[in-house]
Design a protein around this motif. Structure first.
Motif, PDB file in Angstrom:
ATOM      1  N   HIS A  19       3.398  -2.624  -5.298  1.00  0.00           N
ATOM      2  CA  HIS A  19       3.717  -3.744  -4.512  1.00  0.00           C
ATOM      3  C   HIS A  19       5.083  -4.479  -4.573  1.00  0.00           C
ATOM      4  O   HIS A  19       5.743  -4.819  -3.570  1.00  0.00           O
ATOM      5  CB  HIS A  19       2.742  -5.006  -4.137  1.00  0.00           C
ATOM      6  CG  HIS A  19       2.762  -5.942  -5.172  1.00  0.00           C
ATOM      7  ND1 HIS A  19       3.834  -6.922  -5.131  1.00  0.00           N
ATOM      8  CD2 HIS A  19       2.084  -5.928  -6.517  1.00  0.00           C
ATOM      9  CE1 HIS A  19       3.703  -7.553  -6.299  1.00  0.00           C
ATOM     10  NE2 HIS A  19       2.516  -7.168  -7.068  1.00  0.00           N
ATOM     11  N   TRP A  61       8.213  -3.255  -2.621  1.00  0.00           N
ATOM     12  CA  TRP A  61       8.116  -3.388  -0.879  1.00  0.00           C
ATOM     13  C   TRP A  61       8.348  -4.476  -0.128  1.00  0.00           C
ATOM     14  O   TRP A  61       7.905  -5.698  -0.786  1.00  0.00           O
ATOM     15  CB  TRP A  61       6.614  -2.571  -0.683  1.00  0.00           C
ATOM     16  CG  TRP A  61       6.664  -1.205  -1.313  1.00  0.00           C
ATOM     17  CD1 TRP A  61       6.299  -1.005  -2.510  1.00  0.00           C
ATOM     18  CD2 TRP A  61       6.714  -0.165  -0.303  1.00  0.00           C
ATOM     19  NE1 TRP A  61       6.059   0.339  -2.498  1.00  0.00           N
ATOM     20  CE2 TRP A  61       6.410   1.007  -1.501  1.00  0.00           C
ATOM     21  CE3 TRP A  61       7.129   0.366   0.970  1.00  0.00           C
ATOM     22  CZ2 TRP A  61       6.660   2.357  -0.912  1.00  0.00           C
ATOM     23  CZ3 TRP A  61       7.332   1.590   1.241  1.00  0.00           C
ATOM     24  CH2 TRP A  61       6.930   2.539   0.143  1.00  0.00           C
ATOM     25  N   LEU A  62       9.010  -4.479   0.879  1.00  0.00           N
ATOM     26  CA  LEU A  62       8.785  -5.273   2.012  1.00  0.00           C
ATOM     27  C   LEU A  62       7.558  -5.818   2.280  1.00  0.00           C
ATOM     28  O   LEU A  62       6.767  -4.574   2.023  1.00  0.00           O
ATOM     29  CB  LEU A  62       9.775  -5.104   2.970  1.00  0.00           C
ATOM     30  CG  LEU A  62      11.108  -5.200   2.945  1.00  0.00           C
ATOM     31  CD1 LEU A  62      11.802  -4.524   4.077  1.00  0.00           C
ATOM     32  CD2 LEU A  62      11.592  -6.756   2.972  1.00  0.00           C
ATOM     33  N   SER A  63       7.194  -6.949   2.727  1.00  0.00           N
ATOM     34  CA  SER A  63       5.537  -6.902   2.939  1.00  0.00           C
ATOM     35  C   SER A  63       5.278  -6.267   4.067  1.00  0.00           C
ATOM     36  O   SER A  63       3.868  -5.724   3.942  1.00  0.00           O
ATOM     37  CB  SER A  63       5.565  -8.567   3.201  1.00  0.00           C
ATOM     38  OG  SER A  63       4.305  -9.076   3.695  1.00  0.00           O
ATOM     39  N   ASP A  64       5.941  -6.095   5.008  1.00  0.00           N
ATOM     40  CA  ASP A  64       5.625  -5.075   6.305  1.00  0.00           C
ATOM     41  C   ASP A  64       5.533  -3.499   5.664  1.00  0.00           C
ATOM     42  O   ASP A  64       4.664  -2.765   6.307  1.00  0.00           O
ATOM     43  CB  ASP A  64       6.400  -5.047   7.419  1.00  0.00           C
ATOM     44  CG  ASP A  64       6.432  -6.368   8.400  1.00  0.00           C
ATOM     45  OD1 ASP A  64       5.349  -7.290   8.018  1.00  0.00           O
ATOM     46  OD2 ASP A  64       7.280  -6.729   9.143  1.00  0.00           O
ATOM     47  N   TRP A  77       4.752  -2.804   2.588  1.00  0.00           N
ATOM     48  CA  TRP A  77       3.531  -2.570   1.680  1.00  0.00           C
ATOM     49  C   TRP A  77       2.076  -2.569   2.756  1.00  0.00           C
ATOM     50  O   TRP A  77       1.203  -1.733   2.385  1.00  0.00           O
ATOM     51  CB  TRP A  77       3.399  -3.697   0.779  1.00  0.00           C
ATOM     52  CG  TRP A  77       2.449  -3.697   0.017  1.00  0.00           C
ATOM     53  CD1 TRP A  77       1.427  -4.548  -0.394  1.00  0.00           C
ATOM     54  CD2 TRP A  77       2.159  -2.614  -1.290  1.00  0.00           C
ATOM     55  NE1 TRP A  77       0.530  -4.125  -1.419  1.00  0.00           N
ATOM     56  CE2 TRP A  77       1.137  -3.113  -2.057  1.00  0.00           C
ATOM     57  CE3 TRP A  77       2.912  -1.576  -1.424  1.00  0.00           C
ATOM     58  CZ2 TRP A  77       0.597  -2.114  -2.937  1.00  0.00           C
ATOM     59  CZ3 TRP A  77       2.480  -0.788  -2.526  1.00  0.00           C
ATOM     60  CH2 TRP A  77       1.055  -1.096  -3.139  1.00  0.00           C
ATOM     61  N   TYR A  99      11.048   1.370   5.539  1.00  0.00           N
ATOM     62  CA  TYR A  99      10.659   0.592   4.531  1.00  0.00           C
ATOM     63  C   TYR A  99      10.478   1.490   3.198  1.00  0.00           C
ATOM     64  O   TYR A  99      10.649   0.605   2.160  1.00  0.00           O
ATOM     65  CB  TYR A  99       8.895   0.434   4.954  1.00  0.00           C
ATOM     66  CG  TYR A  99       8.763  -0.290   6.168  1.00  0.00           C
ATOM     67  CD1 TYR A  99       9.398  -1.699   6.268  1.00  0.00           C
ATOM     68  CD2 TYR A  99       7.721   0.054   7.037  1.00  0.00           C
ATOM     69  CE1 TYR A  99       8.982  -2.491   7.206  1.00  0.00           C
ATOM     70  CE2 TYR A  99       7.510  -0.907   8.224  1.00  0.00           C
ATOM     71  CZ  TYR A  99       8.168  -2.073   8.418  1.00  0.00           C
ATOM     72  OH  TYR A  99       7.879  -2.684   9.476  1.00  0.00           O
ATOM     73  N   GLU A 136       1.194 -11.034  -4.702  1.00  0.00           N
ATOM     74  CA  GLU A 136       0.390 -10.184  -5.201  1.00  0.00           C
ATOM     75  C   GLU A 136       0.799 -10.008  -6.738  1.00  0.00           C
ATOM     76  O   GLU A 136      -0.390  -9.503  -7.465  1.00  0.00           O
ATOM     77  CB  GLU A 136       1.195  -8.619  -4.749  1.00  0.00           C
ATOM     78  CG  GLU A 136       1.252  -8.397  -3.224  1.00  0.00           C
ATOM     79  CD  GLU A 136      -0.126  -7.847  -2.672  1.00  0.00           C
ATOM     80  OE1 GLU A 136      -0.691  -7.268  -3.553  1.00  0.00           O
ATOM     81  OE2 GLU A 136      -0.157  -7.325  -1.156  1.00  0.00           O
ATOM     82  N   GLY A 189      11.719 -13.252  -0.124  1.00  0.00           N
ATOM     83  CA  GLY A 189      12.576 -11.919   0.013  1.00  0.00           C
ATOM     84  C   GLY A 189      12.005 -10.737   0.715  1.00  0.00           C
ATOM     85  O   GLY A 189      12.306  -9.999   1.459  1.00  0.00           O
ATOM     86  N   LYS A 190      10.616 -10.720   0.384  1.00  0.00           N
ATOM     87  CA  LYS A 190       9.714  -9.579   0.910  1.00  0.00           C
ATOM     88  C   LYS A 190       9.426  -9.781   2.270  1.00  0.00           C
ATOM     89  O   LYS A 190       8.963  -8.840   3.200  1.00  0.00           O
ATOM     90  CB  LYS A 190       8.325  -9.538  -0.052  1.00  0.00           C
ATOM     91  CG  LYS A 190       7.199 -10.526   0.585  1.00  0.00           C
ATOM     92  CD  LYS A 190       6.061  -9.870  -0.222  1.00  0.00           C
ATOM     93  CE  LYS A 190       4.799 -11.144  -0.331  1.00  0.00           C
ATOM     94  NZ  LYS A 190       3.833 -10.666  -1.083  1.00  0.00           N
ATOM     95  N   PHE A 191       9.678 -11.130   3.083  1.00  0.00           N
ATOM     96  CA  PHE A 191       9.670 -11.042   4.527  1.00  0.00           C
ATOM     97  C   PHE A 191      10.786 -10.794   5.299  1.00  0.00           C
ATOM     98  O   PHE A 191      10.868 -11.070   6.561  1.00  0.00           O
ATOM     99  CB  PHE A 191       9.141 -12.335   4.774  1.00  0.00           C
ATOM    100  CG  PHE A 191       7.749 -12.743   4.009  1.00  0.00           C
ATOM    101  CD1 PHE A 191       6.758 -12.077   4.720  1.00  0.00           C
ATOM    102  CD2 PHE A 191       7.785 -13.820   2.839  1.00  0.00           C
ATOM    103  CE1 PHE A 191       5.435 -12.363   3.887  1.00  0.00           C
ATOM    104  CE2 PHE A 191       6.452 -13.928   2.464  1.00  0.00           C
ATOM    105  CZ  PHE A 191       5.509 -13.101   2.607  1.00  0.00           C
ATOM    106  N   MET A 192      12.063 -10.157   4.786  1.00  0.00           N
ATOM    107  CA  MET A 192      13.070  -9.982   5.247  1.00  0.00           C
ATOM    108  C   MET A 192      13.026  -8.697   6.056  1.00  0.00           C
ATOM    109  O   MET A 192      13.868  -7.787   6.061  1.00  0.00           O
ATOM    110  CB  MET A 192      14.414 -10.063   4.146  1.00  0.00           C
ATOM    111  CG  MET A 192      14.462 -11.465   3.980  1.00  0.00           C
ATOM    112  SD  MET A 192      15.791 -11.663   2.483  1.00  0.00           S
ATOM    113  CE  MET A 192      15.920 -13.416   2.376  1.00  0.00           C
ATOM    114  N   SER A 193      12.072  -8.550   7.238  1.00  0.00           N
ATOM    115  CA  SER A 193      12.262  -7.513   7.984  1.00  0.00           C
ATOM    116  C   SER A 193      11.429  -8.004   9.210  1.00  0.00           C
ATOM    117  O   SER A 193      10.200  -8.460   9.332  1.00  0.00           O
ATOM    118  CB  SER A 193      11.163  -6.458   7.242  1.00  0.00           C
ATOM    119  OG  SER A 193      10.962  -5.069   8.017  1.00  0.00           O
TER     120      SER A 193
END
Lengths: 423, 423, 423, 423
Positions: free
Chosen positions: A237, A240-243, A245, A289, D77, D374-378
């Motif tokens: 994970h 990866w960006l959350s979306d 992943w 992604y 995670e 950071g992982k929400f930047m999308s």
């Protein structure tokens, strides 16, 4: 445009040449809601000329077929209701041959009209005409993307045409340092940035402030992507960006689209059929992604669209030298000149770090043509460059292609960037 | 079966004659998960003979094409994995013409095989051969049902073939009183109930106890259905099963499938094109939920399958007199003899009140053929009779057709029943 | 009913005693669309008395709270619109305590009303009153089924109450031969088949013809189910109905609901907490599909509901001897008398081979009460017997319980049957 | 942070004060996948301190409850697997009271730890501590947003607390001209832009080039929104982004969330209950799509986040003067000083035209804390400012809030901007 009649004939004939290897059955199917049947593409680009040129200028105009007005409108709410996009594949009639009749009819009427117009009238409709040419070129690429997807659903691994690129070695990856500052972005007619025509989303030309950065001189290769996979890129994970992943888990991604493992060997579905992965070629058919995760894994990042455009204006890549475009396959990077950005035009579209948004000062044009680009400026990411499926002469350094970040049936790849150091 | 070669040729040719009016595009499309493309039907019934006859008996057998083994297996888990049913419509190759080649090849091999077999071997495979004929006949009806649905998706209202039945007046509805008691149900070879062949689900012949009942001597008509609609039948929950009412609301039902109102007039999509409703014809393309609701509104009920079968054995309806079968359209009831149950065979399939369950003593046959019927005995309702699309000679009074209660693309209608009085 | 006031108080108090161990949070949650919150059950059964008794008979009636009329109507379209069932779990107010107030208020008004009625009026409302008692008893079982499901979602494995049954050995399975013939089915007041009250779906009493059959003298055990699992029961399509096999794959079934493997040991979530499987107890929480597949694997079949009812009338099982009902857990079969059908009432509901359909001559009662049973006679299978969660005295040999074939949160098990031999 | 103990106590107590008016039932429910139960918020912010402070620094640390480690991890995670977000509402235990016990336990251990740490150790954990405070403040706003949504599902229109703002008149809308050029964006400690603390997504401070623009000196009001509605704003595709128009049709939007028409009057669900629309208040609970469509209809556009930040730094709005924050409702604009940008902080969050992307030079921090932003930047859009539900002192001009463009349960509104003229 020196000769609109020749230009019209050329673009129209090229579409038909792309459909020629396809059977009526091939031309009928829609393999997912994002794709369209070949015969729909052939009809829709025809509808575009009929609706935006003939309906305006032909005396005593009446549509070739009333129902086509509805069936082949893609998304122009101003023109009227549209047949539901995800259901394009249940329409068997008109068949491929009747779509050919429709094309022939509109071709004749268009040629007659252009021929008949006086200079002044011609000048007035030239922008719409030119938009129609570029619109049809966009659908030429979509037609190939879409039929590639259709054929990929078939367990018999059918090919569209052609033969694959020869194997080769990828050149080492080099970096080009760019200073930044206040730079010019967007299309200026007559400048070195490209030909006279552009889409409205490349306007207005404006300035952006860039801090120093570096950009890779070639694309990421299949071989490098295999390293990412081998290193557990699709299982961790942290890259990866959350979306992204969430998509990996929901869709079960573990390689680019069209790759599969057969008896331990990675092979790839292409328009030429299914072949072992060529490690020297640019990786293709990855989502935004995946591009972003790869860059994170590599300790780099994606370039912004302004960084990409500025770098290519300074150091890169016309598409004149794509000798083997007809193979519909990206080339391995072959040159290695200092400060040249290779594979920038005509290999694979390159995901950028930029969301697809209007440029400062952009206004949506009035009327139906205003629905062409502006209303899609939400939820999508910009790709730059062009692909081996892009018709010759269609793209340019200011060209803004765009797709949702999860799209994978696009001919999309990745070029790395990094922060530079202030001089 | 006197002449298996003639029988084989006849059933195979009839399939091709049904596909003949259809273009390659028409034959490719799957309009919903329940339907299958025409060329899939043509190939699947061929696969059936190849798999269950040739693979067993042909010396040195090898399949015509390895992938077809997978592509054209419908649901026989014992034979191997199957291509996903809802995706049958994304397969463009083999095309309609290549499916014709496949059919020709299997036809030749089958004829050669039958010709060469000695009497003993022939006797052994006759049941499988005969099953193959009846299987192909079932798909002949499905092919027509499915293409009717495909063409209905097209806003241009295309027709398959033929011309509609003439308008007429429906005869008054009469009732036939039946005493009941311990009655014979199911297929007995050689009895009056039908020909030698039957499907396993019609076995074993057994007895059921019926209390006295009455059954209508003709089907419910379009005109009567319009009364139900006009009286708010689709707007009042009180007539509906709970699942039926949920479907009315979720699917927006307000008429039978294929009906629509154009400028205030109810018209119907048929295989001949779109025409105004003929009030004298039996209503068609209704779900079990609608049939049940109509019966409740009419103060009646649906017959059980045993009631239907017993009544037709006593008082009804061979299918010999369907003169105009080729119009693919149910007939208006024309005779009115006392105690005759009209329109029982060959107009529309008749929903019964019975769930599709095994008869007492039924056992699923061993092997792949055992998957033919038994595993579907859950969640479906029995229909009896036959429709105008059913091939001549295919159905009989003991025949058990079955579909889920919400299915509407079936040629399905309704005959009323009621409780009788003990003598 | 000798004393309606005592009966009313008893049923109402028992509901509250079942909710007593539950916190306000426990009582609020809906864990899937099929289940309902505890406080909703407590309120809905109260609404039933308010709507069908008080609203009719109380002078100057006005509802306790106008909104409750809407919130606590389950599915009575005749009474008015209903709050959407799958959203019952987003209603926080009224809370558990306020629902208690509602119950108290209606209890008082009901008691006052009953007390005040003259003999004639009382006789007239007795059927509705009795229906209300049995309705509340049905919800007592649902309340426990539902809270069991709610608590099963919690990774902390919380318990509701009580302690598990002791381990034991299952008795060997024996078979009871039954001759069949024309047998009595359905409820006749005053007969040996049960008490005076019954639901409308048990009527009318009628005759059915049964061929000779055999039925197991006890339920299938957890231990036997483990053999089925070990033998690959959940991995082989051959035992399964087509819809069942689709569920196995779609839902990932590989054991009964509430079973999981912890460090190699199969444990089971129960109302007492999570415990290792007791092999002697009847298997529970299986769908109809699983019951049917098990029977196929065992070379047997499920009994029809008529076979079950006739066998239990002849040879079986009152529920008087369920000594440890308060443990809410099925008992291991303990007796082994010849020709006695054990565990028929009060262990687990037993899936039959019969679809839930109306008996011959059944008519849906008029008015809202007519929505109680009749409109659900579609798409469900009959279960017979009763479970350890069924309130004492609620069930009887003619009782018809019903659920969709995929339901697993029911206390459902399986008893085998087989074809017998004519004498 | 002068006094971490006081700061800790203050933020923790404020959370409890927000939950105080809520029953255990209120605190348990999750009304849609985006929202979380109140008791989950209370536990999760506690888990944050336990995981990121106590687990690191407490000697002999062991978690309060092993399962809480899993249940109350939101999306980290790196810390381990997480309980599925959309199922938070099916967890009844721990109940609201036990969550209070958990909070008390962690509070005591935290206070003891902070008290015991020497200056050096304290300095080292201060950033994490401070992040924990701001994290809990974010959840304070979420808690109120979420309970507002929960209560909105109840047809009984329950209120959370408080009373509505008085009616008033909106001031006329004025415009502030801004020159642009190379401007400072992002957080610089010690600058006028805000306090020392910021989230990582506000970094690094950098420069952007802005062309001249104008920005409205107050928010769009409910009254203005009603004009948009009356003019057919929700019925005409021409104002809408393509995704927005699809949402309008799919979701049936015809007003902001929480508005409904009762007897012809538009009323609004608020935390104080349901009241008629106050036309002078800023419009609230609109999606980005609606904000964008409104701006298009008004002939304007949304400001970019850089334009907003620069304008507010020059001309605007601390949040010190939100006198009536406890009413949880935006204020009508009351002042009208020249060149002052009103309602910029503490009324409603303001949608900008900017996608939520990393600033140039941003790098995701290492470790679990790196998952914070950071992982929400999308796929999300930036909102600026703050709302009446935002805790005092939590927000600042550089603060970047972000939500998907279709989100409506946010306290979100709109301020117009326009292109300016170069001086």
């Amino acid at each position: 445009m020196d000769n609109p009649i020749a230009a019209f004939q050329q673009v129209r004939e090229y579409t038909e040449s792309l459909a020629a290897p396809l059977s009526p059955e091939d031309q009928t199917v829609q393999s997912m809601p994002d794709t369209s049947p070949t015969k729909w593409h052939r009809a829709h680009v025809t509808w575009f000329f009929e609706t935006f040129v003939l309906a305006d200028l032909e005396s005593g105009f009446s549509p070739f077929q009333d129902d086509y007005w509805f069936l082949f409108n893609s998304y122009y709410e101003s023109v009227g209701p549209q047949y539901a996009r995800p259901s394009r594949g249940v329409i068997t009639r008109p068949g491929a041959h009747e779509v050919g009749d429709y094309r022939g009819n509109v071709d004749n009427r268009m040629l007659e009209l252009i021929d008949r117009l006086d200079e002044g009238s011609l000048t007035k409709i030239l922008p719409t005409l030119e938009l129609g040419f570029h619109h049809e070129q966009q659908h030429q690429e979509l037609l190939l993307m879409d039929i590639k997807h259709v054929l990929s659903m078939n367990p018999m691994n059918p090919a569209y045409a052609g033969s694959p690129s020869p194997l080769g070695l990828a050149e080492p990856l080099g970096w080009v340092d760019i200073e930044g500052g206040l730079v010019d972005i967007g299309h200026s007619p007559g400048s070195e940035a490209g030909p006279a025509f552009c889409f409205d989303n490349e306007l207005p030309a404006h300035q952006q402030w860039l801090t120093p950065y570096r950009i890779a001189d070639r694309l990421v290769t299949n071989g490098e992507w295999l390293e990412f996979m081998t290193d557990g890129g699709y299982e961790q994970h942290r890259w990866w960006l959350s979306d992204g992943w969430a998509s990996v888990k929901a869709e079960g991604w573990r390689s680019p689209l069209y790759w599969k493992q057969v008896d331990g060997v990675w092979v790839e579905h292409t328009l030429h059929g299914t072949h072992p992965i060529n490690p020297a070629l640019p990786v293709c058919h990855i989502s935004h992604y995946e591009a972003d995760a790869y860059a994170a894994w590599a300790g780099r990042r994606l370039p912004s669209e302004a960084e990409w455009e500025h770098a290519v204006r300074l150091h890169g890549g016309s598409d004149g030298n794509v000798a083997d475009r007809e193979t519909f396959h990206p080339r391995a990077a072959s040159a290695n000149r200092a400060h040249v950005i290779r594979q920038a035009i005509g290999d694979v579209w390159e995901w950028t770090a930029s969301a697809y948004l209007p440029y400062p000062g952009y206004h949506i044009p009035d009327g139906a043509i205003g629905e062409y680009n502006g209303k899609f400026m939400s939820g999508q990411m910009v790709l730059r460059g062009g692909s081996a499926l892009t018709p010759a002469g269609h793209t340019r350094p200011t060209y803004r292609n765009f797709f949702p970040p999860g799209a994978r049936w696009v001919m999309s790849g990745v070029r790395l960037a990094d922060d530079g150091q202030a001089a």
